[in-house]
Motif scaffolding. Structure first.
Motif, PDB file in Angstrom:
ATOM      1  N   UNK A  18     -34.096  64.647  23.069  1.00  0.00           N
ATOM      2  CA  UNK A  18     -35.506  64.697  23.494  1.00  0.00           C
ATOM      3  C   UNK A  18     -36.297  65.425  22.419  1.00  0.00           C
ATOM      4  N   UNK A  19     -37.165  64.684  21.773  1.00  0.00           N
ATOM      5  CA  UNK A  19     -37.886  65.212  20.613  1.00  0.00           C
ATOM      6  C   UNK A  19     -39.358  65.385  20.983  1.00  0.00           C
ATOM      7  N   UNK A  23     -39.321  69.928  17.881  1.00  0.00           N
ATOM      8  CA  UNK A  23     -38.033  70.421  18.372  1.00  0.00           C
ATOM      9  C   UNK A  23     -37.232  69.292  19.006  1.00  0.00           C
ATOM     10  N   UNK A  24     -35.938  69.509  19.151  1.00  0.00           N
ATOM     11  CA  UNK A  24     -35.064  68.510  19.765  1.00  0.00           C
ATOM     12  C   UNK A  24     -34.087  69.182  20.713  1.00  0.00           C
ATOM     13  N   UNK A  25     -34.068  68.729  21.968  1.00  0.00           N
ATOM     14  CA  UNK A  25     -33.084  69.193  22.958  1.00  0.00           C
ATOM     15  C   UNK A  25     -32.110  68.051  23.221  1.00  0.00           C
TER      16      UNK A  25
ATOM     17  N   UNK B  24     -27.680  71.149  24.821  1.00  0.00           N
ATOM     18  CA  UNK B  24     -28.041  72.011  23.699  1.00  0.00           C
ATOM     19  C   UNK B  24     -29.550  72.164  23.704  1.00  0.00           C
ATOM     20  N   UNK B  26     -32.877  73.309  22.034  1.00  0.00           N
ATOM     21  CA  UNK B  26     -33.438  73.572  20.712  1.00  0.00           C
ATOM     22  C   UNK B  26     -32.366  73.419  19.610  1.00  0.00           C
ATOM     23  N   UNK B  33     -38.717  67.680  11.632  1.00  0.00           N
ATOM     24  CA  UNK B  33     -39.074  66.552  12.487  1.00  0.00           C
ATOM     25  C   UNK B  33     -40.541  66.227  12.221  1.00  0.00           C
ATOM     26  N   UNK B  39     -40.655  61.755  21.798  1.00  0.00           N
ATOM     27  CA  UNK B  39     -39.959  60.739  22.595  1.00  0.00           C
ATOM     28  C   UNK B  39     -38.493  61.064  22.708  1.00  0.00           C
ATOM     29  N   UNK B  40     -37.752  60.181  23.339  1.00  0.00           N
ATOM     30  CA  UNK B  40     -36.348  60.420  23.600  1.00  0.00           C
ATOM     31  C   UNK B  40     -35.503  59.301  23.039  1.00  0.00           C
TER      32      UNK B  40
END
Ligand code: FE2
Lengths: 341, 47
Positions: A18-19, A23-25, B24, B26, B33, B39-40
């Motif tokens: 998920x961006x 950040x990205x989770x 996870x 962060x 980025x 989005x995903x």
């Protein structure tokens, strides 16, 4: 899993990156199919060979052995994990918790659902199908159209020339193309306790052509030589002539699905290349024209940008290897001309 | 599920099963980025 079984028999795990805002989770969670839950409770593997319920432990007789490991899509706000031997499993996009199996509100009647449904890039209409739709080893292929709101709008029941793996199809503006090739099964081999699929090199391959807006009775099956078309790029049509691009091998591409006559696996026949096919819908007896576009590249898992599905496209994508090994990896090819990057 | 996969020919190297659910928060990012990317990326695979 048995040591000689197909890796396709392994449990599916869904994951999301998920961006947002730099950040990205990440989340990953197993799809909790009936098989996953039964194994978990027993703390052992209760299921036998890939898609052969006759090799399962008696304690799970009648329990689905599907593994939801092949593809995952978003459609009508639902996240659906797909495996071609069962219905989709709904997965919560936020938590990846598994819901139940999903049949489009009861409108989708086949017991199986492809891992590669096609969603028209312009209209949002889904074209989906199930094969082995009338039970294990049946040659029934049921095709559905589903509107962007999730309502089933048509059902067509086809009988393939013989029962085979139908992992992927292609759609053009006006046609649905269905590859049928020598990856076969039968109740006999399943009762013998074998893995679901075996390769038969003595039977012709076929491409079934159905008008997107036509009746099942309008299907035309065009015959060709031994080949395996596991994945397509896509197709277009003009004036009744269809052009199809696909990643195709001359023979069995999967060493873990043995030859039905005991022939040794042939790595040269498994080599998968990018090929272009043309069909004249009005002249099915004429067969098809085939051209290999990039003979030096071997590659698989072909696709196009989904936004062009059902419409003209310029680029295809696949994982490919080149004899100069440094160039192997994800590749973009332009099947309409002949270059790659 | 509780079998050892250590000797399965198809389940080695990058294909070795991980066997755990995970979260996870962060992730470490190598590079940056692009701003506006929102989005995903969803995927499913065989474990
Ligand atoms: Fe696939």
């Amino acid at each position: 899993m048995f040591a000689d079984d197909s890796p396709f028999a392994a449990d599916g795990i869904a994951s999301t990156f998920r961006i947002a805002d730099g950040s990205c989770d990440f989340t990953a969670r197993f799809v909790e199919t009936p098989r996953y839950l039964a194994n978990r409770q027993a703390r052992r593997q209760l299921f036998g060979y890939y898609r052969n319920p006759f090799t399962d432990d008696p304690s799970v007789a009648g329990v689905s052995g599907t593994v939801s490991n092949t593809n995952i899509i978003m459609f009508n706000g639902k996240m659906l994990a797909l495996k071609e031997d069962a219905l989709p499993y709904e997965v919560d996009p936020a938590t990846l918790q598994t819901g139940g199996s999903y049949d489009f509100g009861g409108g989708y009647k086949a017991p199986t659902f492809t891992a590669h449904p096609k969603i028209d890039g312009r209209t949002g209409e889904m074209i989906a199908f199930g094969y082995e739709a009338e039970g294990l080893a049946s040659n029934a292929i049921w095709i559905y159209t589903i509107d962007p709101g999730g309502m089933v709008t048509s059902e067509r029941k086809l009988a393939a020339p013989y029962m085979s793996m139908v992992h992927d199809i292609a759609i053009s503006q006006n046609y649905i193309l269905i590859p049928v090739y020598g990856m076969v099964s039968s109740m006999e081999r399943l009762h013998q306790g074998k893995v679901h699929w075996g390769w038969d090199d003595r039977i012709p391959s076929y491409i079934g052509i159905v008008p997107r807006n036509g009746d099942a009775s309008e299907v035309v099956w065009i015959a060709g030589p031994e080949m395996a078309m596991v994945h397509t790029f896509s197709a277009t049509d003009e004036g009744g002539v269809i052009t199809l691009h696909a990643a195709v091998s001359d023979s069995n591409p999967f060493p873990f699905f043995p030859d039905v006559n005991g022939k040794p696996f042939n790595p040269a026949g498994a080599r998968t290349t990018i090929r272009k096919y043309t069909f004249d819908v009005a002249r099915p007896q004429a067969g098809w024209q085939e051209e290999t576009l990039f003979p030096e590249w071997a590659g698989a898992l072909s696709r196009i940008d989904d936004r062009y599905l059902g419409h003209p496209y310029r680029y295809g994508f696949l994982t490919a290897a080149h004899p100069h090994e440094a160039m192997a990896g994800q590749r973009r090819i332009s099947p309409m001309s002949s270059w790659w990057t | 599920m509780t079998l050892s996969y250590a000797h399965h020919p198809a389940l080695r190297g990058p294909m070795e099963p991980a066997r755990f659910n995970s979260e996870v928060f962060d992730c470490e990012v190598i590079g940056t980025i692009p701003p506006g990317l929102n989005g995903t990326f969803i995927r499913v695979g065989a474990e």
